[in-house]
Design a protein around this motif. Structure first.
Motif, PDB file in Angstrom:
ATOM      1  N   LYS A  18      -1.444 -10.248 -22.021  1.00  0.00           N
ATOM      2  CA  LYS A  18      -2.537  -9.556 -22.705  1.00  0.00           C
ATOM      3  C   LYS A  18      -2.761  -8.177 -22.089  1.00  0.00           C
ATOM      4  CE  LYS A  18      -6.799 -10.951 -22.006  1.00  0.00           C
ATOM      5  NZ  LYS A  18      -8.031 -11.790 -22.050  1.00  0.00           N
ATOM      6  N   ALA A  19      -3.256  -7.240 -22.895  1.00  0.00           N
ATOM      7  CA  ALA A  19      -3.474  -5.879 -22.433  1.00  0.00           C
ATOM      8  C   ALA A  19      -4.404  -5.848 -21.219  1.00  0.00           C
ATOM      9  CB  ALA A  19      -4.056  -5.026 -23.550  1.00  0.00           C
ATOM     10  N   ALA A  20      -4.114  -4.957 -20.293  1.00  0.00           N
ATOM     11  CA  ALA A  20      -4.929  -4.823 -19.084  1.00  0.00           C
ATOM     12  C   ALA A  20      -6.344  -4.373 -19.442  1.00  0.00           C
ATOM     13  CB  ALA A  20      -4.277  -3.820 -18.139  1.00  0.00           C
ATOM     14  N   TYR A  21      -7.298  -4.750 -18.617  1.00  0.00           N
ATOM     15  CA  TYR A  21      -8.697  -4.370 -18.842  1.00  0.00           C
ATOM     16  C   TYR A  21      -9.413  -4.292 -17.497  1.00  0.00           C
ATOM     17  CZ  TYR A  21      -9.523  -9.410 -18.226  1.00  0.00           C
ATOM     18  OH  TYR A  21      -9.566 -10.692 -17.740  1.00  0.00           O
ATOM     19  N   ILE A  22     -10.488  -3.544 -17.432  1.00  0.00           N
ATOM     20  CA  ILE A  22     -11.259  -3.392 -16.203  1.00  0.00           C
ATOM     21  C   ILE A  22     -12.399  -4.395 -16.197  1.00  0.00           C
ATOM     22  CG2 ILE A  22     -12.720  -1.837 -14.847  1.00  0.00           C
ATOM     23  CD1 ILE A  22     -11.051   0.481 -15.896  1.00  0.00           C
ATOM     24  N   ALA A  23     -12.507  -5.162 -15.120  1.00  0.00           N
ATOM     25  CA  ALA A  23     -13.563  -6.172 -15.008  1.00  0.00           C
ATOM     26  C   ALA A  23     -13.678  -6.615 -13.555  1.00  0.00           C
ATOM     27  CB  ALA A  23     -13.269  -7.370 -15.913  1.00  0.00           C
ATOM     28  N   ASN A  50      -9.349   1.643  -9.159  1.00  0.00           N
ATOM     29  CA  ASN A  50      -8.033   2.302  -9.228  1.00  0.00           C
ATOM     30  C   ASN A  50      -6.898   1.421  -8.720  1.00  0.00           C
ATOM     31  OD1 ASN A  50      -9.198   4.701 -10.264  1.00  0.00           O
ATOM     32  ND2 ASN A  50      -9.681   5.392  -8.176  1.00  0.00           N
ATOM     33  N   HIS A  51      -7.131   0.126  -8.663  1.00  0.00           N
ATOM     34  CA  HIS A  51      -6.094  -0.823  -8.254  1.00  0.00           C
ATOM     35  C   HIS A  51      -5.872  -1.856  -9.365  1.00  0.00           C
ATOM     36  CE1 HIS A  51      -6.620   0.927  -4.315  1.00  0.00           C
ATOM     37  NE2 HIS A  51      -5.618   0.207  -3.840  1.00  0.00           N
ATOM     38  N   THR A  52      -4.683  -2.400  -9.391  1.00  0.00           N
ATOM     39  CA  THR A  52      -4.338  -3.480 -10.308  1.00  0.00           C
ATOM     40  C   THR A  52      -4.646  -4.820  -9.646  1.00  0.00           C
ATOM     41  OG1 THR A  52      -2.585  -2.152 -11.313  1.00  0.00           O
ATOM     42  CG2 THR A  52      -2.481  -4.536 -11.646  1.00  0.00           C
ATOM     43  N   VAL A 453       8.196  -7.033  -5.967  1.00  0.00           N
ATOM     44  CA  VAL A 453       7.815  -5.640  -5.739  1.00  0.00           C
ATOM     45  C   VAL A 453       8.888  -4.713  -6.296  1.00  0.00           C
ATOM     46  CG1 VAL A 453       7.395  -3.892  -3.962  1.00  0.00           C
ATOM     47  CG2 VAL A 453       6.414  -6.195  -3.723  1.00  0.00           C
ATOM     48  N   TYR A 454      10.160  -5.029  -6.037  1.00  0.00           N
ATOM     49  CA  TYR A 454      11.246  -4.209  -6.560  1.00  0.00           C
ATOM     50  C   TYR A 454      11.253  -4.228  -8.088  1.00  0.00           C
ATOM     51  CZ  TYR A 454      15.880  -2.286  -7.378  1.00  0.00           C
ATOM     52  OH  TYR A 454      16.930  -1.505  -7.829  1.00  0.00           O
ATOM     53  N   PHE A 455      11.068  -5.395  -8.676  1.00  0.00           N
ATOM     54  CA  PHE A 455      11.075  -5.519 -10.130  1.00  0.00           C
ATOM     55  C   PHE A 455       9.993  -4.651 -10.762  1.00  0.00           C
ATOM     56  CE2 PHE A 455       9.292  -7.860 -13.841  1.00  0.00           C
ATOM     57  CZ  PHE A 455      10.310  -7.587 -14.741  1.00  0.00           C
ATOM     58  N   LEU A 456       8.757  -4.745 -10.243  1.00  0.00           N
ATOM     59  CA  LEU A 456       7.665  -3.973 -10.837  1.00  0.00           C
ATOM     60  C   LEU A 456       7.808  -2.480 -10.563  1.00  0.00           C
ATOM     61  CD1 LEU A 456       4.428  -6.107 -10.269  1.00  0.00           C
ATOM     62  CD2 LEU A 456       5.783  -5.849 -12.349  1.00  0.00           C
ATOM     63  N   SER A 457       8.232  -2.118  -9.348  1.00  0.00           N
ATOM     64  CA  SER A 457       8.297  -0.696  -9.008  1.00  0.00           C
ATOM     65  C   SER A 457       9.520  -0.013  -9.617  1.00  0.00           C
ATOM     66  CB  SER A 457       8.275  -0.509  -7.487  1.00  0.00           C
ATOM     67  OG  SER A 457       9.403  -1.118  -6.878  1.00  0.00           O
ATOM     68  N   HIS A 458      10.653  -0.695  -9.634  1.00  0.00           N
ATOM     69  CA  HIS A 458      11.879  -0.064 -10.133  1.00  0.00           C
ATOM     70  C   HIS A 458      12.055  -0.246 -11.636  1.00  0.00           C
ATOM     71  CE1 HIS A 458      16.009   1.422 -10.109  1.00  0.00           C
ATOM     72  NE2 HIS A 458      16.345   0.360 -10.812  1.00  0.00           N
ATOM     73  N   TRP A 459      12.128  -1.492 -12.073  1.00  0.00           N
ATOM     74  CA  TRP A 459      12.456  -1.737 -13.472  1.00  0.00           C
ATOM     75  C   TRP A 459      11.278  -1.481 -14.409  1.00  0.00           C
ATOM     76  CZ3 TRP A 459      17.247  -1.530 -14.469  1.00  0.00           C
ATOM     77  CH2 TRP A 459      18.203  -2.050 -13.578  1.00  0.00           C
ATOM     78  N   VAL A 460      10.053  -1.838 -13.984  1.00  0.00           N
ATOM     79  CA  VAL A 460       8.900  -1.688 -14.883  1.00  0.00           C
ATOM     80  C   VAL A 460       8.289  -0.293 -14.768  1.00  0.00           C
ATOM     81  CG1 VAL A 460       6.632  -2.609 -15.493  1.00  0.00           C
ATOM     82  CG2 VAL A 460       8.452  -4.171 -14.780  1.00  0.00           C
ATOM     83  N   ARG A 461       7.943   0.128 -13.557  1.00  0.00           N
ATOM     84  CA  ARG A 461       7.279   1.438 -13.411  1.00  0.00           C
ATOM     85  C   ARG A 461       8.243   2.610 -13.610  1.00  0.00           C
ATOM     86  NH1 ARG A 461       5.392   1.991  -7.706  1.00  0.00           N
ATOM     87  NH2 ARG A 461       7.477   2.905  -7.416  1.00  0.00           N
ATOM     88  N   THR A 462       9.405   2.564 -12.953  1.00  0.00           N
ATOM     89  CA  THR A 462      10.316   3.719 -12.988  1.00  0.00           C
ATOM     90  C   THR A 462      11.215   3.714 -14.219  1.00  0.00           C
ATOM     91  OG1 THR A 462      10.310   3.807 -10.566  1.00  0.00           O
ATOM     92  CG2 THR A 462      12.087   4.968 -11.712  1.00  0.00           C
ATOM     93  N   LYS A 463      11.859   2.579 -14.482  1.00  0.00           N
ATOM     94  CA  LYS A 463      12.796   2.505 -15.610  1.00  0.00           C
ATOM     95  C   LYS A 463      12.108   2.191 -16.935  1.00  0.00           C
ATOM     96  CE  LYS A 463      16.525   3.308 -13.203  1.00  0.00           C
ATOM     97  NZ  LYS A 463      17.370   4.497 -13.437  1.00  0.00           N
ATOM     98  N   LYS A 464      10.866   1.673 -16.865  1.00  0.00           N
ATOM     99  CA  LYS A 464      10.056   1.407 -18.060  1.00  0.00           C
ATOM    100  C   LYS A 464      10.750   0.484 -19.055  1.00  0.00           C
ATOM    101  CE  LYS A 464       7.810   5.930 -17.655  1.00  0.00           C
ATOM    102  NZ  LYS A 464       6.732   5.396 -16.816  1.00  0.00           N
ATOM    103  N   ILE A 465      11.386  -0.578 -18.540  1.00  0.00           N
ATOM    104  CA  ILE A 465      12.082  -1.486 -19.444  1.00  0.00           C
ATOM    105  C   ILE A 465      11.128  -2.440 -20.151  1.00  0.00           C
ATOM    106  CG2 ILE A 465      14.157  -1.384 -18.007  1.00  0.00           C
ATOM    107  CD1 ILE A 465      13.507  -4.323 -17.201  1.00  0.00           C
ATOM    108  N   ILE A 468       3.741  -3.197 -17.918  1.00  0.00           N
ATOM    109  CA  ILE A 468       3.300  -3.867 -16.701  1.00  0.00           C
ATOM    110  C   ILE A 468       2.741  -5.248 -17.018  1.00  0.00           C
ATOM    111  CG2 ILE A 468       1.026  -2.753 -16.765  1.00  0.00           C
ATOM    112  CD1 ILE A 468       1.012  -2.909 -13.700  1.00  0.00           C
ATOM    113  N   GLU A 469       2.092  -5.378 -18.183  1.00  0.00           N
ATOM    114  CA  GLU A 469       1.546  -6.687 -18.564  1.00  0.00           C
ATOM    115  C   GLU A 469       2.657  -7.720 -18.709  1.00  0.00           C
ATOM    116  OE1 GLU A 469      -1.375  -3.585 -20.159  1.00  0.00           O
ATOM    117  OE2 GLU A 469       0.811  -3.814 -20.052  1.00  0.00           O
ATOM    118  N   GLU A 470       3.758  -7.317 -19.349  1.00  0.00           N
ATOM    119  CA  GLU A 470       4.878  -8.235 -19.502  1.00  0.00           C
ATOM    120  C   GLU A 470       5.581  -8.448 -18.171  1.00  0.00           C
ATOM    121  OE1 GLU A 470       7.640 -10.878 -21.001  1.00  0.00           O
ATOM    122  OE2 GLU A 470       5.685 -10.213 -21.776  1.00  0.00           O
TER     123      GLU A 470
END
Length: 570
Positions: A18-23, A50-52, A453-465, A468-470
């Motif tokens: 589900k889409a991220a939300y602030i709470a 400012n943190h996930t 950490v590598y998966f989220l930082s490299h493939w999701v954040r940098t490569k945008k495959i 972040i929710e997925e």
């Protein structure tokens, strides 16, 4: 109401996709009690502005079976956002065990997973017999949550003794194996693990008991879970047999349970194999009664090794004989010209040009860290490059350097998971399972703790495959569902408060370093992460700004059909 812990103003990525939300998140008694704009008081407040804020990662492929008994944090997984680990993979567990068989079980785990044997024998506080007793020895003594499958090799050894390494089981023995499986599942095992890797042997050089078993035995043992209606099955290295004979598919059919296996890769040696594999997955999973998921390691296939313990040479007979000898004997054998001729011949004749064995591709063997300062200039060069420089055969260059440095040179093979387009398709596929950290294993060659950490930082954040929710869903609720880890992997009211707070933009891995902190001061590689200020387990802060708080809030995680599966869950 007053909360034990209140996490304020975080961007919640809840693990469902589900889409991220602030709470805000309010926690009471280890459970998520409320989510929203919360103004209640709390014993402690964490400002997550400012943190996930996400569920802790569930690392489903580890080999902490021994380490967890003397290291309740399962370091260094908890420093990389992991809140739950699953062990007992590849048929290897330290229970059940008959008196006197401790050395056999420790030897198998030590040899296959490159864990120092002395650490397992002298560091593990043996004393249990049954699988249930093993789990009970861990209750209320954990920093991280710990679940474990029962290993087929251990069960076979329990029933058949020494002969488990040498022959198939009789009908009566299979029934006894099934009975032992039932007892283990009723005690809380998350499932069963098998192994089909031909190079996996114990310290005595004999194959793992699970590898000796017939396929009919595997299907019969797996069927035990159908009657119990619980559990997951993991299979070590059956890829060729799955693609040719569908053995994992048949195990899933026999058991009615999900099956995960090692593994799917993108390899420069077989550039079309991954597409064939994905097509196979779509076929078998479309049948309705089958759930099979090959594991995919999101990290590049940089496999570190030294020539005192490189088991991937074991698929070639002369190499295998030498690699199972003492270091002095290795150096002597590798120095002989006649032996080198035979070693070169076996590499040439080796038809298994895959990641399971040595490919013979010296352009993919990298010198990572020479042992001698005088050889520091060699760092980063491939054996092929060095052979061209020296006008020598690559095998001679490789063995000469190994001998000169007393088998302590750090090499690496780099031949997998390095194509962005292929990896994007594999990692996004609905029938692959991200993981395969192997944490707790191969301790002097690699530390896979930071796969998430590598998966989220490299493939999701940098490569945008993917989003972040997925990406978080892939590391949390998906493995939780497959492995039956009840109440975890999601941020929702009533769930266990296994939570990480991280700075998404700063998330990264520290460099690996040597750490001499195993029993007997044995060395292993340490790797921690940056950007994760808080790791919370069952509502208590376990890691804060890279330091252990001293808390031990972890639970033994039992299967969803076991009445005592998680004594703290309510």
């Amino acid at each position: 109401m007053k909360f034990d812990l209140l996490i304020k103003n975080g961007t919640i990525v809840d693990g469902t996709g589900k889409a991220a939300y602030i709470a805000d998140i309010g926690i009471i008694g280890g459970l998520i009690a409320d989510i929203g704009n919360l103004d209640s008081s709390a014993d402690r407040v964490i400002d997550a502005t400012n943190h996930t804020v996400a569920p802790g990662f569930i690392d489903h492929h580890t080999h902490y079976d021994g380490q967890v008994t003397f290291d309740p944090l399962c370091t260094f997984s908890c420093f990389n956002g992991v809140t739950t680990v699953v062990s007992g993979n590849c048929s290897l567990t330290l229970a059940p065990v008959r008196p006197g068989d401790e050395t056999a079980l420790a030897g198998m785990l030590a040899k296959v997973e490159a864990i120092p044997y002395d650490v397992l024998i002298n560091g593990v506080p043996w004393g249990w017999s049954t699988f249930g007793e093993y789990l009970e020895s861990l209750d209320n003594k954990l920093g991280i949550n710990y679940g474990v499958m029962v290993g087929h090799s251990a069960i076979r050894r329990w029933v058949m003794g020494e002969e488990s390494h040498d022959r198939t089981a009789t009908g009566e023995e299979i029934e006894a194996i099934q009975d032992a499986i039932r007892e283990s599942i009723e005690a809380g095992a998350l499932g069963i693990s098998f192994d089909r890797n031909p190079r996996h042997v114990g310290l005595d050089g004999r194959p793992l008991p699970s590898n000796v078993a017939s396929l009919d035995e595997l299907y019969s043992v797996a069927s035990t879970l159908k009657e119990l209606d619980t559990g997951v099955i993991q299979v070590g290295d059956p890829l060729g047999q799955e693609l040719s004979d569908e053995i994992c598919t048949k195990i899933s059919e026999s058991s009615g349970r999900p099956v995960t296996y090692l593994s799917i890769v993108q390899s420069v040696l077989e550039p079309k194999q991954w597409k064939k594999h994905l097509s196979h997955l779509e076929d078998v999973n479309s049948r309705g009664n089958v759930k099979v998921y090959p594991q995919i390691n999101p990290r590049p296939g940089l496999r570190f090794f030294q020539m005192n313990s490189a088991e991937f040479f074991n698929l070639m007979p002369t190499w295998k004989s030498i690699m199972n000898s003492t270091d002095e004997e290795k150096i002597s054998a590798f120095s002989e010209r006649k032996t080198r001729i035979q070693l070169a011949k076996e590499i040439e004749e080796n038809n298994n040009k895959t990641a399971l064995g040595f490919s013979g591709r010296w352009d993919h063997v990298v010198i990572v860290k020479p042992a001698l300062q005088s050889n520091a200039i060699l760092t980063g060069k491939t054996i092929q490059e060095l052979a061209l420089e020296q006008s020598k055969d690559p095998l001679d260059v490789f063995l000469d350097l190994s001998i000169e440095e007393q088998l302590k040179t750090w090499f690496a093979r780099n031949q997998q998971n390095n194509d962005d387009d292929a990896m994007s398709e594999i990692l996004n596929h609905p029938h692959t399972l991200i993981g395969l950290s192997d944490s707790g294993a191969h301790v002097v060659r690699e530390g896979g703790y930071g796969y998430g950490v590598y998966f989220l930082s490299h493939w999701v954040r940098t490569k945008k495959i993917m989003s972040i929710e997925e990406g978080v869903r892939q590391l949390t609720s998906i493995p939780a569902d497959i492995f039956g880890v009840v109440g975890r992997g999601r941020i929702q009211i009533g769930s266990k408060a296994d939570i990480i707070v991280f700075d998404y933009e700063a998330l990264s891995l520290n460099e690996s370093e040597e750490s001499y902190d195993l029993p007997g001061n044995a060395m292993r590689l340490k790797q921690t992460a940056r950007g994760i200020p808080y790791t919370i387990v069952n509502g208590e802060v376990l890691i804060e700004n890279g330091e252990h708080t001293g808390a031990l809030p972890g639970h033994v995680v039992r299967n969803d059909a076991c009445l005592t599966y998680d004594k703290a869950f309510s």
